[in-house]
Write a protein that holds these residues in place. Structure first.
Motif, PDB file in Angstrom:
ATOM      1  N   TYR A 203      -7.990   4.225   5.642  1.00 36.32           N
ATOM      2  CA  TYR A 203      -6.627   3.755   4.926  1.00 36.32           C
ATOM      3  C   TYR A 203      -7.054   2.416   4.345  1.00 36.32           C
ATOM      4  CZ  TYR A 203      -5.422   6.608   8.958  1.00 36.32           C
ATOM      5  OH  TYR A 203      -5.311   7.783   9.880  1.00 36.32           O
ATOM      6  N   ALA A 204      -8.190   2.174   3.837  1.00 31.62           N
ATOM      7  CA  ALA A 204      -8.411   0.780   3.515  1.00 31.62           C
ATOM      8  C   ALA A 204      -8.542   0.477   2.041  1.00 31.62           C
ATOM      9  CB  ALA A 204      -9.903   0.271   4.041  1.00 31.62           C
ATOM     10  N   ALA A 205      -8.201   1.453   1.345  1.00 31.88           N
ATOM     11  CA  ALA A 205      -8.453   1.521  -0.079  1.00 31.88           C
ATOM     12  C   ALA A 205      -7.549   0.495  -0.634  1.00 31.88           C
ATOM     13  CB  ALA A 205      -8.104   2.652  -0.872  1.00 31.88           C
ATOM     14  N   PRO A 206      -7.598  -0.258  -1.884  1.00 28.87           N
ATOM     15  CA  PRO A 206      -6.553  -1.116  -2.349  1.00 28.87           C
ATOM     16  C   PRO A 206      -5.266  -0.459  -2.561  1.00 28.87           C
ATOM     17  CG  PRO A 206      -8.593  -1.595  -3.121  1.00 28.87           C
ATOM     18  CD  PRO A 206      -8.715  -0.269  -2.554  1.00 28.87           C
ATOM     19  N   TYR A 207      -4.028  -1.358  -2.758  1.00 30.00           N
ATOM     20  CA  TYR A 207      -2.809  -0.717  -2.933  1.00 30.00           C
ATOM     21  C   TYR A 207      -2.746  -0.136  -4.288  1.00 30.00           C
ATOM     22  CZ  TYR A 207      -1.468  -3.675   1.013  1.00 30.00           C
ATOM     23  OH  TYR A 207      -1.156  -3.977   2.342  1.00 30.00           O
ATOM     24  N   THR A 208      -2.084   1.180  -4.276  1.00 32.04           N
ATOM     25  CA  THR A 208      -1.946   1.813  -5.941  1.00 32.04           C
ATOM     26  C   THR A 208      -0.374   1.964  -5.907  1.00 32.04           C
ATOM     27  OG1 THR A 208      -1.702   3.947  -4.481  1.00 32.04           O
ATOM     28  CG2 THR A 208      -3.827   3.431  -5.127  1.00 32.04           C
ATOM     29  N   ASP A 209      -0.154   2.138  -7.041  1.00 31.80           N
ATOM     30  CA  ASP A 209       1.211   2.255  -7.508  1.00 31.80           C
ATOM     31  C   ASP A 209       1.965   3.349  -6.516  1.00 31.80           C
ATOM     32  OD1 ASP A 209       1.333   0.671  -9.888  1.00 31.80           O
ATOM     33  OD2 ASP A 209       0.563   2.005 -10.990  1.00 31.80           O
ATOM     34  N   LEU A 212       2.575   1.952  -3.313  1.00 34.07           N
ATOM     35  CA  LEU A 212       3.727   0.824  -3.232  1.00 34.07           C
ATOM     36  C   LEU A 212       5.379   1.517  -3.465  1.00 34.07           C
ATOM     37  CD1 LEU A 212       1.802  -1.724  -5.153  1.00 34.07           C
ATOM     38  CD2 LEU A 212       2.230  -1.842  -2.876  1.00 34.07           C
ATOM     39  N   LYS A 213       5.165   2.447  -4.282  1.00 31.38           N
ATOM     40  CA  LYS A 213       6.446   3.091  -4.446  1.00 31.38           C
ATOM     41  C   LYS A 213       6.734   3.752  -3.383  1.00 31.38           C
ATOM     42  CE  LYS A 213       8.900   6.022  -7.980  1.00 31.38           C
ATOM     43  NZ  LYS A 213       8.767   6.889  -9.056  1.00 31.38           N
ATOM     44  N   LYS A 214       6.083   4.568  -2.923  1.00 36.64           N
ATOM     45  CA  LYS A 214       6.786   5.241  -1.482  1.00 36.64           C
ATOM     46  C   LYS A 214       7.079   4.397  -0.408  1.00 36.64           C
ATOM     47  CE  LYS A 214       4.571   8.148   2.155  1.00 36.64           C
ATOM     48  NZ  LYS A 214       3.211   8.732   2.602  1.00 36.64           N
ATOM     49  N   HIS A 215       6.437   3.112  -0.207  1.00 33.80           N
ATOM     50  CA  HIS A 215       6.834   2.344   0.784  1.00 33.80           C
ATOM     51  C   HIS A 215       7.884   1.100   0.511  1.00 33.80           C
ATOM     52  CE1 HIS A 215       4.453   4.351   3.254  1.00 33.80           C
ATOM     53  NE2 HIS A 215       3.280   4.247   2.780  1.00 33.80           N
ATOM     54  N   PHE A 217       7.355  -1.180  -1.661  1.00 36.07           N
ATOM     55  CA  PHE A 217       6.457  -2.698  -1.483  1.00 36.07           C
ATOM     56  C   PHE A 217       6.255  -3.280  -2.875  1.00 36.07           C
ATOM     57  CE2 PHE A 217       3.519  -1.261   2.194  1.00 36.07           C
ATOM     58  CZ  PHE A 217       4.907  -1.286   3.377  1.00 36.07           C
ATOM     59  N   PRO A 218       6.392  -4.635  -3.096  1.00 36.05           N
ATOM     60  CA  PRO A 218       6.351  -4.989  -4.403  1.00 36.05           C
ATOM     61  C   PRO A 218       5.129  -4.787  -5.413  1.00 36.05           C
ATOM     62  CG  PRO A 218       5.564  -6.769  -2.797  1.00 36.05           C
ATOM     63  CD  PRO A 218       6.078  -5.569  -2.170  1.00 36.05           C
ATOM     64  N   ALA A 219       5.297  -4.418  -6.786  1.00 37.49           N
ATOM     65  CA  ALA A 219       4.254  -3.976  -7.636  1.00 37.49           C
ATOM     66  C   ALA A 219       2.956  -4.980  -7.606  1.00 37.49           C
ATOM     67  CB  ALA A 219       4.806  -3.860  -8.940  1.00 37.49           C
ATOM     68  N   GLU A 220       3.370  -6.232  -7.330  1.00 36.61           N
ATOM     69  CA  GLU A 220       2.473  -7.337  -7.480  1.00 36.61           C
ATOM     70  C   GLU A 220       1.328  -7.108  -6.535  1.00 36.61           C
ATOM     71  OE1 GLU A 220       3.789 -11.137  -4.806  1.00 36.61           O
ATOM     72  OE2 GLU A 220       5.348 -10.001  -5.870  1.00 36.61           O
ATOM     73  N   LEU A 221       1.374  -6.396  -5.511  1.00 39.48           N
ATOM     74  CA  LEU A 221       0.190  -5.993  -4.639  1.00 39.48           C
ATOM     75  C   LEU A 221      -0.864  -4.925  -5.219  1.00 39.48           C
ATOM     76  CD1 LEU A 221       2.028  -5.610  -1.139  1.00 39.48           C
ATOM     77  CD2 LEU A 221       0.679  -7.364  -2.000  1.00 39.48           C
ATOM     78  N   LYS A 222      -0.418  -4.242  -6.423  1.00 42.83           N
ATOM     79  CA  LYS A 222      -1.261  -3.249  -6.828  1.00 42.83           C
ATOM     80  C   LYS A 222      -2.757  -4.002  -7.311  1.00 42.83           C
ATOM     81  CE  LYS A 222      -2.021  -0.144 -10.767  1.00 42.83           C
ATOM     82  NZ  LYS A 222      -1.710   0.274 -12.209  1.00 42.83           N
TER      83      LYS A 222
END
Length: 523
Positions: A203-209, A212-215, A217-222
């Motif tokens: 589950y460690a891959a960086p945040y994807t669009d 982030l959309k599913k949960h 979470f803010p887009a800045e985390l991409k």
């Protein structure tokens, strides 16, 4: 002896056992690490003491939908609590000798006593709550911190040998080694360094669009490194989706790494938390990280409840299992990263700040919403509670594995029931730096009020406090309320001196002679 596993392969989790014909609920115990009693918004559960900086809307919603306990007790630090919950026993039983993390001689070099030897694992011969629930037809899973297996007991005490069909990250590890995923300089695979034996690396891959959309979470985390709390949340979602497909009720230990140190919040949560840190705070950055870390566990609660409402995630809630799932939210000991005022002390102590923890129970349609109880419960009470909810079709043999706890299953359905639980006891036979010395504690209600009696081996000293009037434990009533102290001391000694083949309490050793100091003298 260990029970023969009922589910030899993961695929067997999906074999029907007529779950639909029973009232046995799914059970999820969400246990946070090192979270203080009033470091969350828990309705009336914290008796109006939660500081404004702690804002946990999802936990507040859980309290509004369920039952909050004002006097839930754990052991004074993490491993003993986990051992008590797993075994249903106090550490004085032969299969649970976990009094503290590590050694009972973490300090006290100049003391009159020495701490005895202890274990760090629930013994392989114990019948764990997971094994007992399997005998009652449950599928079982553990996610996150375990801590009470893999030491002196070796592989035989690890979760997969202790009744858990699914184990994600559980072992002897006591805390996460890192809070963010990273990638080796010459590698291309992301992972969490020293976290859960690599179980969360998937589950460690960086945040994807998409993520982030599913949960929400803010887009800045991409593109930024994944936070460990989100990875643990991913594991929970996957596990719930798997178990919800079957016809067995399930039991999940969701033991998050938050908020044990290292305390590092997700960047966006840290920024939001900065505004809630009191002006002039001496360690503003540290407090912001702590608040943001708490926010991450609050978000995981939202994910959990969303998954229960729509287990397969297709947007259709006709497969909801919310009304057949009991959620219990608690902590493994008192807070350590901030004060627990008005409670005295913190993690590792037997004062209220070290052992009183948040507890919320939510089971829509069964537990009355927005209720509160001051009935006392302890970590050893979960095991018998689960078995009663499961129908008590099988219980551990009382001669080889007696349970020390009292079921609070009836209380969940009728929170107004009077507190008929016997006294809660604590025995600590060693030293924990400056926080604890050899001592025994009893908590019980006398004449309509709750009292707490301490015996300290160092100084041969007794103290008595009335928690109903003085939860700060500021006024020692040992002289004014001598009869009440005597009543509690009798219960304490009866508990210590009980006779059973499995009851072997460890007492401090007199340093000069090496002999056991034995139970306290009577009052």
């Amino acid at each position: 002896m260990r029970l023969t596993p009922l589910f030899p392969a993961l695929a067997a989790l999906l074999i029907p056992v007529s779950h639909a014909a029973t009232d046995a609920p799914n059970i999820i115990i969400y246990m946070v690490d090192d979270l203080g009693w009033n470091h969350v918004q828990a309705g009336k559960g914290t008796m109006g003491t939660t500081p404004k900086r702690y804002q946990t809307p999802e936990i507040a919603r859980l309290a509004a939908d369920g039952l909050s306990f004002t006097h839930a007790y754990s052991q004074p630090n993490c491993a003993p609590t986990r051992a008590a919950m797993l075994s249903g026993q106090y550490p004085a039983r032969i299969h649970n000798k976990v009094y503290v993390v590590g050694s009972l001689n973490r300090g006290g070099k100049n003391g009159k006593f020495k701490g005895p030897e202890q274990g760090e694992d629930v013994d392989a011969e114990a019948i764990t709550v997971a094994e007992a629930l399997k005998e009652n037809g449950y599928a079982t899973a553990h996610i996150g911190k375990y801590h009470v297996g893999g030491h002196e007991g070796g592989e035989a005490t690890l979760p997969e040998k202790a009744g858990f069909d699914i184990n994600i990250g559980g072992g002897k590890q006591g805390h996460q080694g890192s809070c963010f995923a990273s990638k080796p300089k010459n590698g291309n695979k992301w992972g969490f360094k020293n976290v859960g034996y690599g179980a969360f690396d998937k589950y460690a891959a960086p945040y994807t669009d998409e993520y982030l959309k599913k949960h929400g979470f803010p887009a800045e985390l991409k593109g930024t490194p994944k936070h460990v709390s989100d990875a643990v949340g991913d594991a929970l979602e996957e596990t719930v989706a798997t178990l919800a497909k079957g016809d067995k009720p399930f039991y999940i230990q969701f033991h998050t790494y938050a908020v044990h140190g290292p305390v590092k919040a997700r960047p966006d949560l840290f920024k939001k938390a900065e505004a809630r840190v009191p002006t002039g705070h001496k360690a503003a950055g540290r407090m912001a990280h702590y608040l943001g870390f708490i926010d991450s566990l609050d978000l995981n609660l939202a994910r959990m409840r969303k998954m229960l409402e729509d287990p397969n995630g297709d947007g259709d809630t006709s497969d909801s299992i919310t009304k057949n799932t009991l959620i219990l939210f608690t902590s493994d000991n008192g807070g350590t990263h901030a004060d627990n005022l008005p409670l005295k002390g913190n993690k590792g102590m037997l004062t209220e700040g070290g052992i009183r923890v948040p507890l919320i129970a939510c089971w829509p349609g069964t537990i009355p919403a927005g209720t509160v109880t001051d009935n006392k419960v302890h970590s050893v009470d979960y095991y018998p509670t689960y078995l009663e909810l499961a129908g008590n079709k099988w219980t551990p043999p009382a001669d080889t594995h007696p349970l020390d706890g009292t079921s609070f299953a009836d209380l969940l359905k009728k929170p107004t029931l009077e507190d008929d639980r016997d006294a809660i006891f604590f025995l600590f036979p060693g030293y924990l730096d400056t926080r604890a010395t050899p001592s025994v504690v009893a908590i019980d209600d006398i004449a309509g009020k709750r009292y707490k009696l301490y015996y300290y081996y160092e100084g041969n000293r007794w103290e008595l406090y009335c928690l109903s009037d003085d939860q700060e434990e500021a006024k020692n009533l040992i002289k004014e309320e001598a009869e009440k102290a005597k009543t509690l001391s009798v219960k304490m000694l009866n508990w210590l001196n009980q006779e059973h083949p499995t009851w072997k309490p460890s007492f401090p050793l007199i340093r000069e002679t090496g002999k056991s100091a034995g139970p306290p003298p009577g009052l």
